[in-house]
Write a protein that holds these residues in place. Structure first.
Motif, PDB file in Angstrom:
ATOM      1  N   ALA A 229       0.834  -1.207   0.000  1.00  0.00           N
ATOM      2  CA  ALA A 229       0.000   0.000   0.000  1.00  0.00           C
ATOM      3  C   ALA A 229       0.865   1.253   0.000  1.00  0.00           C
ATOM      4  CB  ALA A 229      -0.924  -0.008   1.215  1.00  0.00           C
ATOM      5  N   ALA A 230       1.940   1.228   0.792  1.00  0.00           N
ATOM      6  CA  ALA A 230       2.842   2.384   0.840  1.00  0.00           C
ATOM      7  C   ALA A 230       3.501   2.617  -0.511  1.00  0.00           C
ATOM      8  CB  ALA A 230       3.901   2.178   1.927  1.00  0.00           C
ATOM      9  N   LEU A 231       3.952   1.531  -1.144  1.00  0.00           N
ATOM     10  CA  LEU A 231       4.551   1.653  -2.471  1.00  0.00           C
ATOM     11  C   LEU A 231       3.550   2.196  -3.483  1.00  0.00           C
ATOM     12  CD1 LEU A 231       6.653  -1.632  -2.742  1.00  0.00           C
ATOM     13  CD2 LEU A 231       7.528   0.697  -2.883  1.00  0.00           C
ATOM     14  N   LEU A 232       2.320   1.701  -3.411  1.00  0.00           N
ATOM     15  CA  LEU A 232       1.279   2.163  -4.327  1.00  0.00           C
ATOM     16  C   LEU A 232       1.059   3.664  -4.176  1.00  0.00           C
ATOM     17  CD1 LEU A 232      -1.085   1.731  -6.315  1.00  0.00           C
ATOM     18  CD2 LEU A 232      -2.514   1.172  -4.333  1.00  0.00           C
ATOM     19  N   ILE A 233       0.940   4.125  -2.943  1.00  0.00           N
ATOM     20  CA  ILE A 233       0.676   5.548  -2.705  1.00  0.00           C
ATOM     21  C   ILE A 233       1.865   6.391  -3.155  1.00  0.00           C
ATOM     22  CG2 ILE A 233       0.335   7.268  -0.884  1.00  0.00           C
ATOM     23  CD1 ILE A 233      -1.245   5.061   0.625  1.00  0.00           C
ATOM     24  N   ALA A 234       3.098   5.952  -2.822  1.00  0.00           N
ATOM     25  CA  ALA A 234       4.284   6.726  -3.192  1.00  0.00           C
ATOM     26  C   ALA A 234       4.433   6.821  -4.703  1.00  0.00           C
ATOM     27  CB  ALA A 234       5.532   6.096  -2.570  1.00  0.00           C
ATOM     28  N   LEU A 235       4.293   5.688  -5.407  1.00  0.00           N
ATOM     29  CA  LEU A 235       4.482   5.683  -6.855  1.00  0.00           C
ATOM     30  C   LEU A 235       3.333   6.391  -7.575  1.00  0.00           C
ATOM     31  CD1 LEU A 235       5.873   2.066  -7.344  1.00  0.00           C
ATOM     32  CD2 LEU A 235       7.137   4.225  -7.283  1.00  0.00           C
ATOM     33  N   ALA A 236       2.106   6.227  -7.056  1.00  0.00           N
ATOM     34  CA  ALA A 236       0.970   6.922  -7.664  1.00  0.00           C
ATOM     35  C   ALA A 236       1.122   8.430  -7.513  1.00  0.00           C
ATOM     36  CB  ALA A 236      -0.336   6.452  -7.026  1.00  0.00           C
ATOM     37  N   ALA A 237       1.582   8.861  -6.328  1.00  0.00           N
ATOM     38  CA  ALA A 237       1.810  10.302  -6.116  1.00  0.00           C
ATOM     39  C   ALA A 237       2.925  10.803  -7.027  1.00  0.00           C
ATOM     40  CB  ALA A 237       2.150  10.562  -4.654  1.00  0.00           C
ATOM     41  N   GLY A 238       3.972   9.979  -7.204  1.00  0.00           N
ATOM     42  CA  GLY A 238       5.053  10.364  -8.109  1.00  0.00           C
ATOM     43  C   GLY A 238       4.574  10.507  -9.535  1.00  0.00           C
ATOM     44  N   TRP A 239       3.743   9.563  -9.965  1.00  0.00           N
ATOM     45  CA  TRP A 239       3.184   9.644 -11.321  1.00  0.00           C
ATOM     46  C   TRP A 239       2.352  10.911 -11.483  1.00  0.00           C
ATOM     47  CZ3 TRP A 239      -1.980   9.686 -12.800  1.00  0.00           C
ATOM     48  CH2 TRP A 239      -2.216   9.561 -14.177  1.00  0.00           C
ATOM     49  N   ALA A 240       1.549  11.245 -10.456  1.00  0.00           N
ATOM     50  CA  ALA A 240       0.683  12.427 -10.537  1.00  0.00           C
ATOM     51  C   ALA A 240       1.501  13.710 -10.616  1.00  0.00           C
ATOM     52  CB  ALA A 240      -0.259  12.464  -9.331  1.00  0.00           C
ATOM     53  N   THR A 241       2.553  13.815  -9.793  1.00  0.00           N
ATOM     54  CA  THR A 241       3.375  15.029  -9.841  1.00  0.00           C
ATOM     55  C   THR A 241       4.165  15.098 -11.145  1.00  0.00           C
ATOM     56  OG1 THR A 241       5.090  13.855  -8.586  1.00  0.00           O
ATOM     57  CG2 THR A 241       3.605  15.278  -7.346  1.00  0.00           C
ATOM     58  N   GLY A 242       4.535  13.932 -11.686  1.00  0.00           N
ATOM     59  CA  GLY A 242       5.194  13.934 -12.988  1.00  0.00           C
ATOM     60  C   GLY A 242       4.286  14.482 -14.072  1.00  0.00           C
ATOM     61  N   LYS A 243       3.002  14.133 -13.998  1.00  0.00           N
ATOM     62  CA  LYS A 243       2.032  14.665 -14.956  1.00  0.00           C
ATOM     63  C   LYS A 243       1.857  16.174 -14.818  1.00  0.00           C
ATOM     64  CE  LYS A 243       0.504  11.164 -17.400  1.00  0.00           C
ATOM     65  NZ  LYS A 243       0.568  11.168 -18.871  1.00  0.00           N
ATOM     66  N   MET A 244       2.111  16.690 -13.606  1.00  0.00           N
ATOM     67  CA  MET A 244       1.996  18.129 -13.372  1.00  0.00           C
ATOM     68  C   MET A 244       3.257  18.876 -13.784  1.00  0.00           C
ATOM     69  SD  MET A 244       0.181  18.176  -9.612  1.00  0.00           S
ATOM     70  CE  MET A 244       0.280  19.972  -9.505  1.00  0.00           C
ATOM     71  N   GLY A 245       4.246  18.145 -14.282  1.00  0.00           N
ATOM     72  CA  GLY A 245       5.497  18.778 -14.669  1.00  0.00           C
ATOM     73  C   GLY A 245       6.466  18.910 -13.524  1.00  0.00           C
ATOM     74  N   LEU A 246       6.194  18.232 -12.411  1.00  0.00           N
ATOM     75  CA  LEU A 246       7.088  18.251 -11.256  1.00  0.00           C
ATOM     76  C   LEU A 246       7.874  16.948 -11.224  1.00  0.00           C
ATOM     77  CD1 LEU A 246       4.532  19.790  -8.744  1.00  0.00           C
ATOM     78  CD2 LEU A 246       6.364  20.972  -9.962  1.00  0.00           C
ATOM     79  N   SER A 247       8.510  16.638 -10.097  1.00  0.00           N
ATOM     80  CA  SER A 247       9.404  15.485 -10.055  1.00  0.00           C
ATOM     81  C   SER A 247       8.762  14.290  -9.367  1.00  0.00           C
ATOM     82  CB  SER A 247      10.696  15.851  -9.304  1.00  0.00           C
ATOM     83  OG  SER A 247      10.412  16.111  -7.947  1.00  0.00           O
ATOM     84  N   LEU A 248       9.292  13.103  -9.692  1.00  0.00           N
ATOM     85  CA  LEU A 248       8.865  11.875  -9.035  1.00  0.00           C
ATOM     86  C   LEU A 248       9.158  11.939  -7.538  1.00  0.00           C
ATOM     87  CD1 LEU A 248       7.954   8.849  -9.171  1.00  0.00           C
ATOM     88  CD2 LEU A 248      10.351   8.283  -9.620  1.00  0.00           C
ATOM     89  N   THR A 249      10.280  12.554  -7.177  1.00  0.00           N
ATOM     90  CA  THR A 249      10.666  12.631  -5.766  1.00  0.00           C
ATOM     91  C   THR A 249       9.698  13.500  -4.969  1.00  0.00           C
ATOM     92  OG1 THR A 249      12.229  14.333  -6.483  1.00  0.00           O
ATOM     93  CG2 THR A 249      13.105  12.150  -6.071  1.00  0.00           C
ATOM     94  N   LEU A 250       9.187  14.564  -5.580  1.00  0.00           N
ATOM     95  CA  LEU A 250       8.191  15.378  -4.892  1.00  0.00           C
ATOM     96  C   LEU A 250       6.940  14.537  -4.616  1.00  0.00           C
ATOM     97  CD1 LEU A 250       7.043  18.058  -3.814  1.00  0.00           C
ATOM     98  CD2 LEU A 250       6.223  18.526  -6.129  1.00  0.00           C
ATOM     99  N   GLY A 251       6.555  13.726  -5.594  1.00  0.00           N
ATOM    100  CA  GLY A 251       5.402  12.859  -5.390  1.00  0.00           C
ATOM    101  C   GLY A 251       5.618  11.895  -4.242  1.00  0.00           C
ATOM    102  N   ALA A 252       6.827  11.342  -4.121  1.00  0.00           N
ATOM    103  CA  ALA A 252       7.131  10.434  -3.017  1.00  0.00           C
ATOM    104  C   ALA A 252       7.009  11.153  -1.683  1.00  0.00           C
ATOM    105  CB  ALA A 252       8.538   9.868  -3.195  1.00  0.00           C
ATOM    106  N   PHE A 253       7.515  12.390  -1.624  1.00  0.00           N
ATOM    107  CA  PHE A 253       7.391  13.188  -0.402  1.00  0.00           C
ATOM    108  C   PHE A 253       5.926  13.425  -0.051  1.00  0.00           C
ATOM    109  CE2 PHE A 253       6.722  17.455   1.374  1.00  0.00           C
ATOM    110  CZ  PHE A 253       7.391  17.327   2.590  1.00  0.00           C
ATOM    111  N   LEU A 254       5.129  13.794  -1.040  1.00  0.00           N
ATOM    112  CA  LEU A 254       3.709  14.058  -0.794  1.00  0.00           C
ATOM    113  C   LEU A 254       2.974  12.783  -0.410  1.00  0.00           C
ATOM    114  CD1 LEU A 254       2.962  16.558  -3.708  1.00  0.00           C
ATOM    115  CD2 LEU A 254       3.284  17.087  -1.277  1.00  0.00           C
TER     116      LEU A 254
END
Length: 575
Positions: A229-254
């Motif tokens: 579940a943690a991996l799913l949330i981290a990677l999904a957030a990374g994908w979402a921030t990548g779509k926003m033009g931000l970084s995968l790492t920011l998504g992991a933080f969020l």
């Protein structure tokens, strides 16, 4: 040769680099600890050695790069887990006042130094901003080893590091956006707006969705599912921030931030900790692999000189920021030396192609080497700062003004309650009545939900799981109360618990003399639960241990046994 045999041979060949890398990584960690170095520095040296030998370039550089990227994702995810809104509120003055001042002072000093050394304005500002950050990994370890978690120096340093972590996220966003064109100020402003939007969306999703999702996972009573579940949330957030033009790492933080507001943070932290440590090791190995050996060979005197210059500028800027907040000279000195090194985030940011393009490959290799060297000597440098501060205090003899900086603050949660059934709630009611802090842990999802709904401060976790003891901060507690003790588990873990937490007094709640004697024989304090409501006997024992007068305890017990006064303090407050 048959196809199956060829496949077996191929698999064996592919296993060789994995076995070698893991073996070298383990050896590096052990040797680094033995000689007093941070394992981070050891991993970088290992990567450099693999770089020089050609082994890392010949075998598995792409594999290490992939694992390194995952290591950064886990690092940012873990930082997000510790960045709860509740923690922000409690440490707001240091995080949002002292932290920014420290970063601004250090960035200004280092940027001016870079300009004097002949670097143009934009690269100088980028270098100054990156080097202004300090190492969360190294400083956190030093604070823990010195038992300074509850001292002003430790608390303030931790708060500053929290702000620096957020500043590093912002720098990552800016660095990833450099190739988009525009001035650095335009890039920074756009990145800030995107980050604020992402932060707001994360908080909203955390409140509306994440808690319920993890509640469903918790009902399965399968802790391994939390890792997925943690991996799913981290990677999904990374994908979402990548779509926003931000970084995968920011998504992991969020993603970590979204989980920090739930009662499941501790169990997720314990589940990902081994993965984070292993993958981060590969990240630091990849840094060593990426260093330009020729530049290092010809620039060693320069690297040493710049490391000394980094220390001088940061110590001065740190002390100046501390004095602005009316810290004493000794306290400012100790804090200044403690935060004088570079940060592991420098490796993350400088590894980005956009940063290497802006600063230059040669400068990047030199700066990485400077940061690594500064982290390597930090334990010794911090000891120098601590000794200087001690001598200043002894010489000036201004004890009244300085005692507050030397005396640990009382932990507002000296007691951990394992199990929030009837017994745990009664104990919590007693502690709330007498304004004694507690930390409650519950593994049963339904009991946890009911306890939280009734206003108790509880978190999800297994108090018998040794992996979670660090997350529960048992080293900071005075008493642990096991409301449903398991003799076999406690007997098997007692030696480890005694060695790790010698100052923790452990109570178990039992039902008869025979059971009490069994637990006494293995070193536990026992309380036989006889009265109703259940938990009164252990509550009485704990209140006595905390220095509450017998008369006050007896009055409280009488109130609990009165039918009309049996409502818990939390329910009364809500009414």
């Amino acid at each position: 040769m048959a196809a199956g045999e060829i496949s077996d041979v191929t698999s064996l060949v592919m296993l060789v680099p994995a076995i070698v890398f893991l073996g070298l990584g383990i050896t590096t960690a052990i040797v680094s600890r033995a000689v007093g170095l941070s394992p981070i520095v050891g991993y970088i040296v290992l990567g450099l050695g693999l770089n020089i030998s050609g082994f890392g370039l010949l075998y598995g550089k792409s594999t290490i790069s992939l694992l390194a990227e995952l290591g950064v994702v886990f690092l940012l995810f873990d930082i997000g887990l510790h960045f709860s809104l509740d923690r922000i509120r409690k440490q707001a003055s240091d995080i949002f006042a002292f932290g920014p001042f420290q970063v601004i002072f250090a960035t200004t000093g280092l940027t001016l130094t870079a300009l004097v050394l002949g670097i143009s304005i934009v690269p100088a500002l980028l270098i100054g901003s990156i080097l202004a950050l300090s190492s969360t990994a190294v400083v956190g370890r030093l604070i823990a080893e010195r038992h300074q978690q509850n001292c002003p120096v430790g608390l303030t340093a931790t708060s500053i590091l929290i702000f620096q972590d957020v500043a590093a996220i912002f720098l990552l966003i800016v660095a990833n956006s450099l190739d988009d064109g525009g001035t650095i100020w335009t890039v920074a402003a756009l990145a800030l707006c995107k980050a604020i939007l992402a932060f707001a969306i994360t908080v909203a999703i955390s409140r509306l969705l994440i808690g319920s999702l993890l509640g469903l996972v918790a009902r399965s009573k399968n802790e391994e599912v939390f890792t997925a579940a943690a991996l799913l949330i981290a990677l999904a957030a990374g994908w979402a921030t990548g779509k926003m033009g931000l970084s995968l790492t920011l998504g992991a933080f969020l993603g970590g931030l979204a989980l920090a507001e739930t009662p499941y943070r501790a169990v997720i932290e314990s589940e990902i900790r081994p993965f984070r440590g292993l993958l981060l090791g590969f990240f630091f190995i990849s840094i060593g692999l990426s260093l330009n050996v020729n530049v290092l060979a010809h620039s060693l005197p320069l690297i040493i000189g710049l490391t000394i210059l980094l220390f001088i500028v940061k110590i001065i800027s740190n002390i100046t920021a501390s004095r602005v907040f009316k810290w004493s000279v000794p306290g400012s000195t100790q804090l200044g030396f403690l935060l004088a090194q570079g940060s592991e985030f420098a490796f993350v940011i400088l590894s980005l192609p956009s940063m290497q393009s802006a600063i230059g490959d040669t400068n990047t290799s030199v700066i990485i080497a400077v940061v690594a060297l500064s982290m390597a000597v930090t334990p010794n440098l911090a000891d120098v700062g601590r000794k200087l501060a001690g001598r200043m205090r002894m010489r000036k003899r201004v004890k009244e003004a300085l005692d507050a900086e030397l005396t640990p603050k009382i932990d507002n949660a000296p007691i951990i309650i394992v199990g929030m059934g009837t017994i745990g709630r009664t104990i919590a009611d007693a502690l709330i009545k007498f304004e004694i802090g507690y930390y409650a842990v519950e593994f049963d999802q339904q009991r946890l939900e009911m306890a939280i709904a009734d206003g108790y401060d509880a978190t999800f976790g297994d108090g018998f799981d040794m992996q979670m003891w660090g997350s529960f901060k048992l080293h900071e507690r005075k008493f642990s109360i096991l409301t449903t003790p398991n003799f076999d588990i406690l007997d098997g873990t007692r030696h480890m618990a005694n060695s790790r937490f010698p100052n923790l007094k452990r109570y178990v709640v039992v039902t008869d003399e025979i059971e009490a004697q069994r637990f006494k024989n293995i070193g536990f304090a026992t309380v036989i639960d006889r009265r109703f409501p259940r938990g009164l006997d252990v509550a009485e024992a704990i209140l006595s241990e905390m220095g509450i007068s017998p008369e006050a305890i007896e009055n409280w017990i009488q109130q609990q046994t009165q039918p009309n006064d049996s409502v818990s303090p939390l329910a009364k407050t809500a009414a």
